[in-house]
Design a protein around this motif. Structure first.
Motif, PDB file in Angstrom:
ATOM      1  N   ARG A  97      43.765  39.822  27.015  1.00  0.00           N
ATOM      2  CA  ARG A  97      44.378  40.995  27.648  1.00  0.00           C
ATOM      3  C   ARG A  97      44.012  42.246  26.865  1.00  0.00           C
ATOM      4  NH1 ARG A  97      50.538  39.428  29.669  1.00  0.00           N
ATOM      5  NH2 ARG A  97      49.985  37.357  30.443  1.00  0.00           N
TER       6      ARG A  97
ATOM      7  N   SER B  73      38.016  46.559  35.421  1.00  0.00           N
ATOM      8  CA  SER B  73      38.911  45.553  35.994  1.00  0.00           C
ATOM      9  C   SER B  73      38.223  44.811  37.144  1.00  0.00           C
ATOM     10  CB  SER B  73      40.198  46.232  36.474  1.00  0.00           C
ATOM     11  OG  SER B  73      41.033  45.303  37.080  1.00  0.00           O
TER      12      SER B  73
ATOM     13  N   THR C 155      42.191  40.426  31.578  1.00  0.00           N
ATOM     14  CA  THR C 155      42.770  41.563  32.301  1.00  0.00           C
ATOM     15  C   THR C 155      42.720  42.823  31.455  1.00  0.00           C
ATOM     16  OG1 THR C 155      44.995  41.055  31.497  1.00  0.00           O
ATOM     17  CG2 THR C 155      44.358  40.095  33.620  1.00  0.00           C
TER      18      THR C 155
ATOM     19  N   SER D   8      45.865  43.101  36.698  1.00  0.00           N
ATOM     20  CA  SER D   8      44.825  43.901  36.047  1.00  0.00           C
ATOM     21  C   SER D   8      44.601  45.219  36.779  1.00  0.00           C
ATOM     22  CB  SER D   8      43.513  43.097  36.024  1.00  0.00           C
ATOM     23  OG  SER D   8      42.555  43.722  35.212  1.00  0.00           O
TER      24      SER D   8
END
Ligand SMILES: NC(=O)c1ccc[n+]([C@@H]2O[C@H](COP(=O)([O-])OP(=O)(O)OC[C@H]3O[C@@H](n4cnc5c(N)ncnc54)[C@H](OP(=O)(O)O)[C@@H]3O)[C@@H](O)[C@H]2O)c1
Length: 282
Positions: free
Chosen positions: A132, A179, A188, A244
């Protein structure tokens, strides 16, 4: 977060530092990316002693793309797995300033440095199949769109809010493209406004700004611990798996300004950013 590795840029102050403390308390190992090793050393000691996690320091001035490249290379060489990247490095300058390549400083640090760092680390996250990224953005993106033909404020009047707004809008626009590129991966990328919090931001500005900040603005600001907690949530919450390209005000999913979600502009700013940092997707 226990046992995971989180990379935090701008970890020596404010939002980044508060986030480092919250993530260390959650037992995440950390890499603090900062420009000043002397400032980072006591933070490293404090976090290791208080929470028993591993904390490394990587030095990099984000106004210099060569140093951003070096930092990314060091991290890629030293760590096989990168679970979380939090980009909190940033500044707000009321005076027009340039980096050594002649790029307006807010655009260079708040957008280009982070963009380059993110793009260089991304292949590792994609290859490992998870990760992430959280870009610490700002409601300040609403102050300005991106002027593609005058990124460096050569033909228009610079103000702190315009320079700051342009850099944050560029980050939101390019986040959309990244993204999209990550769609088929389990990685994401999201952005957040970390709250209106009392930090050192703007301390590089002149006497009047600092006087007003100290005696007026600062009284309305919250403790950056709220930023750290919100970013911890964005980095770890199971319900955000697969989410995302969003902009969160702390933890609230919010719609950015129109100029920050225009897909045509997103592609143009992405292409320009790639060119400015010397990257090519092919
Ligand atoms: N404070 C708020 O209310 C607020 C609101 C919205 C968004 N934000 C965003 O939050 C992020 C963090 O800001 P903050 O409020 O926490 O400010 P801060 O206390 O001034 O922290 C900024 C961090 O960025 C680092 N930094 C600045 N220029 C750098 C450079 N050229 N190279 C490497 N590191 C550099 C600073 O390093 P040093 O410690 O060496 O100076 C510091 O660690 C920024 O992106 C800001 O736009 C803040």
């Amino acid at each position: 977060m226990a046992g995971r590795l989180s990379i935090i840029t701008g970890a020596t102050s404010g939002v980044g530092l508060a986030t480092a403390k919250v993530l260390a308390a959650a037992k995440s190992n950390l890499v603090l990316v900062c420009r000043n090793r002397e400032k980072a050393l006591p933070i490293r000691e404090e976090l290791m002693n208080a929470y028993g996690v591993d904390v490394d320091i990587v030095v990099s001035d984000f106004s210099r793309m060569s140093e951003v490249r070096q930092a990314a290379e060091t991290i890629l060489n030293q760590y096989q797995t990168i679970d979380v990247i939090i980009n909190s490095v940033g500044l707000h300058s009321t005076r027009k300033r340039y980096n050594e390549d002649g790029i307006e400083l807010c655009f260079a640090v708040n957008h280009l440095g982070i963009f380059l760092f993110t793009k260089l680390l991304l292949p590792r996250l994609v290859a490992q199949g998870h990760g992430r990224i959280i870009q610490v953005n700002s409601e300040g993106h609403r102050f300005s769109g991106v002027k593609l033909k005058d990124i460096n404020f050569k033909k228009r009047i610079y103000t702190g809010l315009k320079g700051y707004g342009q850099s944050k809008t560029a980050q939101l626009l390019t986040m959309q493209v990244i993204s999209e590129q990550l769609k088929s991966s389990h990685v994401t990328i999201n952005a957040c406004h970390p709250g209106a919090v009392k930090t050192a931001i703007g301390s590089n500005n002149g006497f009047l700004y600092r006087f007003f900040f100290k005696h007026v603005t600062s009284h309305f600001l919250k403790n950056p611990v709220i930023s750290g907690q919100a970013i911890h949530y964005l980095a770890a919450a199971p319900e955000l798996e697969g989410v995302s390209g969003r902009f969160f005000h702390l933890t609230i999913d919010e719609l950015p300004a129109k100029h920050a979600i225009d897909p045509v502009m997103a592609r143009k700013v992405y292409d320009l950013s790639m060119e400015m940092v010397g990257l090519n997707d092919e």
